[in-house]
Structures are given as structure tokens and as C-alpha cells.
Design a protein around this motif. Structure first.
Motif, short mmCIF file in Angstrom:
data_model
loop_
_atom_site.label_atom_id
_atom_site.label_comp_id
_atom_site.label_asym_id
_atom_site.label_seq_id
_atom_site.Cartn_x
_atom_site.Cartn_y
_atom_site.Cartn_z
N GLY A 137 -3.42 11.36 1.80
CA GLY A 137 -4.59 11.17 0.94
C GLY A 137 -4.15 10.69 -0.42
N ALA A 138 -4.46 11.49 -1.45
CA ALA A 138 -4.04 11.14 -2.82
C ALA A 138 -2.90 12.02 -3.30
CB ALA A 138 -5.23 11.26 -3.76
N THR A 139 -2.19 12.65 -2.36
CA THR A 139 -1.10 13.55 -2.70
C THR A 139 0.21 13.03 -2.14
OG1 THR A 139 -2.61 15.44 -2.62
CG2 THR A 139 -0.26 15.93 -2.51
N ALA A 140 1.20 12.94 -3.02
CA ALA A 140 2.53 12.52 -2.60
C ALA A 140 3.31 13.74 -2.13
CB ALA A 140 3.25 11.85 -3.76
N ILE A 141 3.98 13.62 -1.02
CA ILE A 141 4.84 14.68 -0.50
C ILE A 141 6.26 14.31 -0.94
CG2 ILE A 141 5.56 15.98 1.51
CD1 ILE A 141 2.48 15.96 0.90
N VAL A 142 6.90 15.22 -1.68
CA VAL A 142 8.20 14.91 -2.28
C VAL A 142 9.27 15.88 -1.83
CG1 VAL A 142 7.10 13.86 -4.29
CG2 VAL A 142 7.74 16.28 -4.37
N MET A 143 10.51 15.46 -2.07
CA MET A 143 11.67 16.33 -1.84
C MET A 143 12.78 15.94 -2.78
SD MET A 143 13.20 14.97 1.77
CE MET A 143 14.95 15.15 1.53
N GLN B 108 12.62 16.40 -13.57
CA GLN B 108 13.47 16.12 -12.41
C GLN B 108 12.96 14.87 -11.69
OE1 GLN B 108 13.32 20.20 -10.47
NE2 GLN B 108 15.38 19.52 -9.89
N GLU B 109 13.90 14.19 -11.02
CA GLU B 109 13.51 13.07 -10.18
C GLU B 109 13.42 13.56 -8.74
OE1 GLU B 109 15.74 9.50 -10.57
OE2 GLU B 109 14.91 9.09 -12.55
N VAL B 110 12.41 13.08 -8.03
CA VAL B 110 12.20 13.46 -6.64
C VAL B 110 12.00 12.19 -5.81
CG1 VAL B 110 11.23 15.75 -7.11
CG2 VAL B 110 9.72 13.75 -7.08
N ASP B 111 12.16 12.31 -4.52
CA ASP B 111 11.93 11.20 -3.60
C ASP B 111 10.60 11.43 -2.88
OD1 ASP B 111 14.37 9.82 -4.02
OD2 ASP B 111 15.40 11.29 -2.76
N VAL B 112 9.80 10.38 -2.79
CA VAL B 112 8.52 10.46 -2.07
C VAL B 112 8.81 10.20 -0.60
CG1 VAL B 112 6.23 9.43 -1.82
CG2 VAL B 112 7.26 9.65 -4.09
N VAL B 113 8.44 11.17 0.25
CA VAL B 113 8.70 11.01 1.68
C VAL B 113 7.43 10.65 2.45
CG1 VAL B 113 10.74 12.47 1.73
CG2 VAL B 113 8.51 13.51 2.05
N ASP B 114 6.26 10.96 1.89
CA ASP B 114 5.02 10.64 2.57
C ASP B 114 3.88 10.69 1.57
OD1 ASP B 114 3.40 9.94 4.68
OD2 ASP B 114 3.39 11.91 5.63
N ILE B 115 2.75 10.12 1.96
CA ILE B 115 1.53 10.19 1.15
C ILE B 115 0.45 10.73 2.07
CG2 ILE B 115 -0.18 8.89 -0.16
CD1 ILE B 115 2.46 8.69 -1.55
N GLY C 82 0.82 -1.21 0.00
CA GLY C 82 0.00 0.00 0.00
C GLY C 82 0.85 1.25 0.00
N ILE C 83 0.41 2.21 0.77
CA ILE C 83 1.09 3.51 0.84
C ILE C 83 2.50 3.36 1.39
CG2 ILE C 83 1.03 5.73 2.04
CD1 ILE C 83 -2.01 5.64 1.77
N GLU C 84 2.69 2.46 2.35
CA GLU C 84 4.02 2.27 2.93
C GLU C 84 5.03 1.85 1.87
OE1 GLU C 84 4.97 3.09 6.04
OE2 GLU C 84 2.94 3.86 6.25
N ALA C 85 4.59 1.12 0.86
CA ALA C 85 5.50 0.67 -0.20
C ALA C 85 5.94 1.81 -1.10
CB ALA C 85 4.83 -0.42 -1.03
N LEU C 86 5.16 2.90 -1.13
CA LEU C 86 5.50 4.03 -2.00
C LEU C 86 6.48 5.00 -1.34
CD1 LEU C 86 1.96 4.74 -3.45
CD2 LEU C 86 3.83 3.47 -4.52
N LYS C 87 6.50 5.02 -0.03
CA LYS C 87 7.40 5.94 0.68
C LYS C 87 8.84 5.54 0.40
CE LYS C 87 4.17 6.95 4.38
NZ LYS C 87 3.90 6.85 5.83
#
Length: 144
Positions: free
Chosen positions: A138-144, A129-136, A84-89
Motif C-alpha cells: 500500500g503506502a507503507t514501505a517494508i524495511v530492513m 539510520q539508513e535502511v533498505d526497502v524490501v517491499d511496498i 512505480g513500486i518495483e523501482a523503489l524495492k
């Protein structure tokens, strides 16, 4: 009381130890119940009470000493497979539309298009650009 064989009493004891096992979910009661079943087998084979009690004690203590630490270690381990979401972080994503801390933007994450916003509100990422997903959230990925 003498009309009932000793092995029956051991099985009654095992069943009685099974009740708190189910109610409290403490595996130690189950290990004691297995010890009682082993003592019932000894009684059924005709061994005297001393041997039955020794078998009960040895089997119960051995199970508690060996199985309990393994079960505790297994219970404390995190799952090896994140879903789930944990796999995307922690995954990398490709910016499709400019991503910033305000309006956000779009990224491609695991083959899917996600809305995204920057973790740092002062930082923006441009398309390509490539970014890293740090959190999700809802339906929005938080990136850095």
C-alpha cells in the motif's frame, strides 16, 4: 480458377494466414504469411510454380528459424527499466522517525516521506539510520 493469376492466390493465402495470426497471436502464422507474399512477388515476376513454392518454403523457414528465437528471447527478458513500486524495492532510505515492526515510523525514500515498518517485528531502526526497502504494501514501505 485459371482466370485468376497465381500471385492473387498467394495473396489470398497470405491473408488467410493472417487470420489465425490475429486470433491466436502465434507469430509463426505471420512468418508464413510473409513467405506467401514473397511467393506472390515471384508469381508476379513470371516465375513458375516450383520457384514460387520454393521461395515460400525458404522465406517461411528462414523467418521461423531466425526471427522466432529472437522474439522468444526478447519476450522472456524482464524489463530493463523498473517503474512505480518495483523501482523503489531495493533502494536505500533514511529513517526520519523510529521504525519498528509494530507502529512503524517514517522514512525518506527518493525524496518523499513514506510510512514504514520493519520486516523483522523484533527490530527497530532509529532516526538517522539508513535502511533498505524490501517491499511496498500500500503506502507503507517494508524495511530492513
Amino acid at each position: 480458377m485459371n482466370d485468376i493469376d497465381a500471385w492473387v492466390w498467394w495473396l489470398i493465402g497470405a491473408a488467410a494466414l493472417g487470420i489465425p495470426l490475429v486470433v491466436t497471436a502465434m507469430p509463426e502464422f505471420g512468418m508464413l504469411a510473409v513467405g506467401a507474399v514473397a511467393a506472390a512477388v515471384m508469381a508476379g515476376l513470371g516465375f513458375d510454380v516450383v520457384v514460387q513454392v520454393l521461395v515460400f518454403a525458404v522465406v517461411s523457414v528462414a523467418l521461423i528459424a531466425v526471427v522466432r528465437p529472437i522474439a522468444t528471447r526478447h519476450r522472456s527478458q524482464r524489463p530493463r527499466l523498473a517503474t512505480g513500486i518495483e523501482a523503489l524495492k531495493g533502494k536505500q532510505a533514511l529513517v526520519l522517525e523510529r521504525v519498528d515492526g509494530g507502529d512503524g515510523g517514517r522514512i525518506k525514500l527518493n525524496g518523499e516521506v513514506w510510512s514504514a515498518r520493519s520486516l523483522d517485528t523484533d527490530r527497530a531502526y532509529e532516526a538517522g539510520q539508513e535502511v533498505d526497502v524490501v517491499d511496498i504494501e500500500g503506502a507503507t514501505a517494508i524495511v530492513m
